[in-house]
Write an enzyme that holds these catalytic residues in place. Structure first.
Site, mmCIF file in Angstrom:
data_model
loop_
_atom_site.group_PDB
_atom_site.id
_atom_site.type_symbol
_atom_site.label_atom_id
_atom_site.label_comp_id
_atom_site.label_asym_id
_atom_site.label_seq_id
_atom_site.Cartn_x
_atom_site.Cartn_y
_atom_site.Cartn_z
ATOM 1 N N CYS A 230 -6.437 -31.755 22.462
ATOM 2 C CA CYS A 230 -5.972 -32.912 22.051
ATOM 3 C C CYS A 230 -5.767 -34.148 22.527
ATOM 4 O O CYS A 230 -5.911 -35.231 22.379
ATOM 5 C CB CYS A 230 -5.842 -33.202 20.212
ATOM 6 S SG CYS A 230 -4.097 -32.656 20.479
ATOM 7 N N GLU B 294 -14.210 -38.510 22.372
ATOM 8 C CA GLU B 294 -13.231 -37.719 23.147
ATOM 9 C C GLU B 294 -14.374 -36.779 23.187
ATOM 10 O O GLU B 294 -15.538 -36.404 22.653
ATOM 11 C CB GLU B 294 -12.518 -37.633 21.973
ATOM 12 C CG GLU B 294 -11.691 -36.227 22.340
ATOM 13 C CD GLU B 294 -10.801 -35.006 21.055
ATOM 14 O OE1 GLU B 294 -9.701 -34.713 21.198
ATOM 15 O OE2 GLU B 294 -11.392 -35.160 19.396
ATOM 16 N N GLU C 54 -3.745 -33.604 12.025
ATOM 17 C CA GLU C 54 -3.544 -33.934 13.268
ATOM 18 C C GLU C 54 -4.628 -33.714 14.265
ATOM 19 O O GLU C 54 -5.069 -32.849 14.443
ATOM 20 C CB GLU C 54 -2.381 -32.830 14.093
ATOM 21 C CG GLU C 54 -1.494 -32.913 14.760
ATOM 22 C CD GLU C 54 -2.724 -32.862 16.627
ATOM 23 O OE1 GLU C 54 -3.380 -33.450 16.979
ATOM 24 O OE2 GLU C 54 -3.090 -31.509 16.783
ATOM 25 N N LYS D 150 -6.782 -20.128 7.333
ATOM 26 C CA LYS D 150 -8.003 -19.767 7.797
ATOM 27 C C LYS D 150 -7.704 -20.684 9.816
ATOM 28 O O LYS D 150 -7.994 -21.565 10.267
ATOM 29 C CB LYS D 150 -8.168 -20.820 6.752
ATOM 30 C CG LYS D 150 -10.543 -20.417 7.543
ATOM 31 C CD LYS D 150 -10.937 -21.677 7.189
ATOM 32 C CE LYS D 150 -11.089 -23.210 8.000
ATOM 33 N NZ LYS D 150 -11.199 -22.018 9.331
#
Length: 477
Positions: free
Chosen positions: A278, A372, A244, A169
């Site tokens: 990330c 973040e 992750e 996906k």
């Protein structure tokens, strides 16, 4: 031509039509059909049916498919690079990096197919006792928009090589370069039908994939918030979930660092692919003796970087992915300056093109420092002692990557041992990825699961214990 808008979805889907958009211009690149929740069950059932024969296929055949897939990524480099540039907003060099790493992922996965599958164990009984790795069956892969090709292939390739089927996906914003292109490459490489299903869709499709009883393992790359929800759902369904997730990685610049050398690395860590990675350097921790000079140099570097349409111009940074991401980035910068951080570069945008931004005077009240950002923002904070640097780098919920810059590499290595992260780089910034290396984070950056190299064996196989006796065992009953 690998991708044709008339034929790029070989399997019919039943969701809504979706316009594939170029972030730099807002132009349509074509349309795709999204998946519905019902499509997940259909794909998973078909994958289960196909997987048994694939698991029994000789390892050499599976390895050959993976090698051809890697070769085809090179054959179709120009076409795929254009899709990565136009659909995901990558600059050409970043797109080239993705293609290189994705090809390496396929080659390394091919090597996994012939990897020893178990161990012979000692036993107190007169029997042969051994372990054997077996495919899990169907692997569900949920991949994000930021490095769409790498972060799909990183799980798809080893899962297939080890005898599994895959339901992928991709994020609908990168449905082509992160999904349909992967399917086209593997189809051309000779992968049998129904072993790879691509279902672009939103969170509802992801939730259905996690819940589907035919999919025992989920590989998810994305935000920490989404990862928590997937972990919770996976726990309810007793599934193995590999996560992750996000990060807010620190770059520590010690007092003996060479600033002439470090600024390029530091800028790359924060501004590469518009900070939409990330591992992006989200916190610059600089010794007080270098702090003022570092801020000045990093701001000067940021001001020299060009931002624009990566398909039609030669630029360092392209657009961020969409308006919602832009609003988040700018909102965090504005909130940070309102709380006392000093804007020394950037902080402005034209459309989706956000200038590389440097914030001085960051502290624990600076939102762009504590959260973040997922944008091209570099908050800088001074420290005075090594103990303070360790405390600052270790603070916060994330534990993904770490960079340390020093002329004394042994000192840097010792410092890294004191800071909990999944990855650490001495005399480099925080962004790095290789197909042979185990990749993953700790705490809010992931569950400690790893992708890459032999770590894929743990991710995509089950370990089965088997014993064999020559005669039927007898017991005192």
């Amino acid at each position: 031509m690998l991708l044709d808008t008339q034929t790029w979805q070989p399997q019919p889907l039943t969701g809504a039509e979706y316009t594939v958009t170029e972030p730099a211009t807002g132009e349509s690149l074509g349309t795709v059909t999204l998946a519905s929740e019902q499509d997940v069950e259909t794909a998973a059932r078909a994958a289960v049916t196909a997987q048994g024969a694939w698991a029994k296929t000789p390892y050499s055949v599976r390895a050959a498919v993976l090698r051809r897939a890697g070769d085809l990524l090179a054959v179709h480099t120009d076409e795929l690079r254009d899709w990565l540039v136009r659909e995901s907003g990558s600059v050409p060099d970043k797109a080239g990096f993705e293609l290189h790493v994705a090809a390496q992922e396929c080659y390394e996965a091919a090597a996994l197919a012939s990897h020893p599958t178990g161990q012979v164990l000692p036993s107190e009984a007169p029997r042969l006792s051994y372990t054997r790795r077996v495919p899990v069956g169907v692997v569900g892969v949920i991949a994000p928009f930021n490095a769409p090709l790498i972060l799909a292939v990183r799980s798809v390739a080893p899962a297939l090589a080890l005898g599994n089927a895959v339901v992928l996906k991709p994020d609908p914003r990168t449905a082509v370069c992160g999904g349909l292109a992967v399917a086209a490459v593997f189809a051309e490489a000779g992968l049998p039908e129904d072993l790879l299903h691509v279902l672009p869709g939103g969170p509802d499709v992801g939730q259905e994939l996690v819940a589907d009883p035919h999919v025992p393992v989920i590989s998810f790359t994305g935000s920490t918030a989404a990862g928590r929800a997937i972990a919770e759902a996976g726990g309810h369904h007793l599934k193995r979930v590999h996560l992750e997730l996000g990060g807010n990685s620190a770059l520590i610049v010690l007092e003996d660092a060479d600033l002439d050398a470090v600024v390029s690395s530091a800028a790359w860590g924060s501004f590469f692919h518009q900070g939409q990675i990330c591992m992006t350097t989200g916190r610059h921790l600089v010794h007080a003796s270098l702090y003022e000079d570092y801020v000045e140099r990093l701001a000067a570097k940021a001001d020299t970087l060009t931002v624009g349409d990566p398909y039609r111009e030669k630029v360092h940074l392209g657009p961020v992915i969409d308006a919602s991401q832009l609003a988040r980035i700018h909102g965090l910068v504005a909130a940070s300056t309102a709380r006392g951080a000093k804007l020394v570069a950037g902080g402005t945008h034209r459309g989706l093109f956000y200038r590389p931004t440097v914030l001085a005077g960051a502290d624990d009240t600076t939102p762009a420092y504590t959260e973040e950002v997922f944008g091209p923002v570099a908050p800088v904070r001074p420290f005075t002692t090594t103990e303070e640097a360790v405390g600052l780098a270790s603070a916060g919920p994330y534990g993904l990557s770490l960079g340390i810059v020093t002329r004394d590499a042994v000192r840097g290595l010792d410092l890294a041992e004191r800071i909990p992260t999944g990855m650490a780089h001495i005399n480099d910034q925080t962004v790095g990825d290789e197909a042979v290396a185990p990749f993953g984070g700790l705490a809010a950056s992931g569950t400690g699961a790893r992708f890459g190299g032999e770590a894929n064996l743990d991710a995509f196989t089950d370990l089965r214990w088997t014993t064999v006796r020559g005669d039927v065992a007898t017991y005192p009953f």
